[in-house]
Motif scaffolding. Sequence first.
Motif, PDB file in Angstrom:
ATOM      1  N   ARG A 286      34.249  53.419  73.093  1.00 10.57           N
ATOM      2  CA  ARG A 286      33.030  53.847  72.394  1.00 10.57           C
ATOM      3  C   ARG A 286      33.239  53.662  70.882  1.00 10.57           C
ATOM      4  O   ARG A 286      33.442  54.614  70.134  1.00 10.57           O
ATOM      5  N   VAL A 287      33.201  52.405  70.459  1.00 10.70           N
ATOM      6  CA  VAL A 287      33.449  52.077  69.057  1.00 10.70           C
ATOM      7  C   VAL A 287      32.265  52.522  68.213  1.00 10.70           C
ATOM      8  O   VAL A 287      31.117  52.163  68.487  1.00 10.70           O
ATOM      9  N   SER A 288      32.545  53.295  67.183  1.00  7.47           N
ATOM     10  CA  SER A 288      31.484  53.812  66.321  1.00  7.47           C
ATOM     11  C   SER A 288      32.007  53.923  64.895  1.00  7.47           C
ATOM     12  O   SER A 288      33.007  54.589  64.639  1.00  7.47           O
ATOM     13  N   ALA A 289      31.337  53.221  63.962  1.00  9.45           N
ATOM     14  CA  ALA A 289      31.580  53.374  62.520  1.00  9.45           C
ATOM     15  C   ALA A 289      32.959  52.936  62.059  1.00  9.45           C
ATOM     16  O   ALA A 289      33.425  53.370  61.009  1.00  9.45           O
ATOM     17  N   THR A 290      33.636  52.068  62.818  1.00  3.57           N
ATOM     18  CA  THR A 290      34.962  51.626  62.390  1.00  3.57           C
ATOM     19  C   THR A 290      35.082  50.109  62.226  1.00  3.57           C
ATOM     20  O   THR A 290      36.100  49.633  61.744  1.00  3.57           O
TER      21      THR A 290
ATOM     22  N   TYR B 109      38.108  58.600  72.500  1.00  5.67           N
ATOM     23  CA  TYR B 109      36.825  58.154  73.062  1.00  5.67           C
ATOM     24  C   TYR B 109      36.907  56.662  73.400  1.00  5.67           C
ATOM     25  O   TYR B 109      36.250  55.825  72.767  1.00  5.67           O
TER      26      TYR B 109
ATOM     27  N   GLN C 107      40.112  56.816  67.603  1.00  5.85           N
ATOM     28  CA  GLN C 107      38.866  56.735  68.361  1.00  5.85           C
ATOM     29  C   GLN C 107      39.117  56.238  69.784  1.00  5.85           C
ATOM     30  O   GLN C 107      38.594  56.795  70.758  1.00  5.85           O
ATOM     31  N   GLU C 108      39.944  55.187  69.898  1.00  6.83           N
ATOM     32  CA  GLU C 108      40.237  54.653  71.229  1.00  6.83           C
ATOM     33  C   GLU C 108      41.052  55.643  72.054  1.00  6.83           C
ATOM     34  O   GLU C 108      40.921  55.691  73.280  1.00  6.83           O
TER      35      GLU C 108
ATOM     36  N   ARG D  79      40.093  53.756  64.122  1.00 10.30           N
ATOM     37  CA  ARG D  79      39.820  53.102  65.408  1.00 10.30           C
ATOM     38  C   ARG D  79      40.895  53.471  66.423  1.00 10.30           C
ATOM     39  O   ARG D  79      40.606  53.681  67.622  1.00 10.30           O
TER      40      ARG D  79
END
Length: 555
Positions: A484-488, A481, A477-478, A474
């Motif tokens: 846009r939280v995805s799969a975490t 991206y 990811q942050e 995450r």
Amino acid sequence: MKRTGGQLIVEALKANGVKRISCVPGESFLAVLDALHDSDIKVLVCRQEGGAAMMADTWGQLTGEPGICMVTRGPGATNASAGLHIARQDSMPMILFIGQVQRDAREREAFQEVEFRRAFTEFAKWVGEIDDAARIPEFVTRAFAVATSGRPGPVVLTLPEDMLRDEVEAPEALPYVPVAAHPGRNQLADLHQRLVAAERPMVILGGTRWSEEAVAGIRQFAERFKLPVGCSFRRQMLFDHLHPNYAGDVGIGINPALAKEIKEADLLVLLGGRLSEMPSSGYTLVDIPYPQQKLVHIHPDPSELGRVYRPDLAICASPADFVAALADLEAPNETRWAERTERTERMHAAYLAWSTTPEKSPGAVHMGRIMDWIEANTADDAIFTNGAGNYATWLHRFHRFRRFNTQSAPTSGSMGYGLPAAVAAKQLFPEREVICFAGDGCFMMHGQEFATAVQYGLPLIALVINNGMYGTIRMHQEREYPGRVSATALDNPDFAALARAYGGHGETVKATEEFGPAFERARASGKPAIIEIALDPEAITPSRTLTEIAQTKGR
């Protein structure tokens, strides 16, 4: 006298000093399980083969002798491959025995059949299959020798089911002979000259094949030559962190001041480790293949010397053998070493400042204050284990390791390692406190081994730092991206209730001041315990929040 293949396996293990094995049972090696019934070798029955293999890894790391794991073919063996990969990258001696299909069924894709020489060669130093029960003593002795020599690592031996039932005559198994590698006289003289001439030297410790005596010896050597010492990624137990010569850990999120000192050093002595991607900060601390610093590399495996970095002096020796030879090197009394002493003291002061917990943290739980409590209320010989995740930063940066054999953590960054490692460490050292650090995602990968701790009465304490997500991913990811939280994201069980369901002790901490009493109750329970720490997701690192990381995109 004729004995079955299963009996010969157990006899060979006993001859090589094996006192314990981890396993998940399978019908493919029933003959070995039957022979173990009459043996004094302790069998730790695990819940999943990956956890069983990780326990063997830990035994190998903490004893220097191969940890032994037994699993069945196919899915059992592939589950165990996670532990093989850890042992390979972490240079831990381990032997994995795999029950195999019967000999006349091979190459037919029989039930759960895998050709392990093709499948596991990348993971292991040697993959062998024993076709003839009479050769079991030979194969097992060789397995111990390969697992412990040079750069230690895992060995795989596969055992066809029908071979284990064969009754044969075989020689009595004898123990393997450890291989020593000592530095040469000319190499030591060369090293001595370099140490005396250097103005900005630095020693980095890592790898395996250490001992309590070697750790004491390298401390005395550093004192004589006024050398700053760093420890490689997840090998921090190799030097006392409160010793004035300690400069800090050379790993993920390195202290910028230490990174600067390493880059500006005129002599690096790399002892035991490989300075791979994590301790080298993505291969940025030392230029490849030709370092700017003069490099002395000491490693027990000649194939690692010059593999990535060209050393100015390469010495093939284990850390223990090399340190023993250092006792004869005398440090001259030169006035310019006052500057070297000042530099070493400055580096230690920078480490102390870096390892002081932050004043502020988002949310009701402040991990910095929790680490302060742990530092003040645990013994120097307490063993700390962990897997992988941002939570581990709190342990690696803010716990000050004092003694050898107080850390078990994967340099390979494998999640799920902490709890199996804690089970293995507590079984090996029942008189010492064992504390596992785990994130919520990390714990759930091998959390079922908590049942193993309960079954065998191993009162470890697992701190599950729960922020409801795969935090490291995450964070990345942050940064890359934002928003846009995805799969975490993770929805987790009540970890304290889970501990009680298994038959252990459970606590939940939702505010900083609750931690100390909760830990004391867990300690007093005499049971395996889980303390769930509800951490604010914003507290993703000790220095930056999740929101702050997201806001840096494009800057």
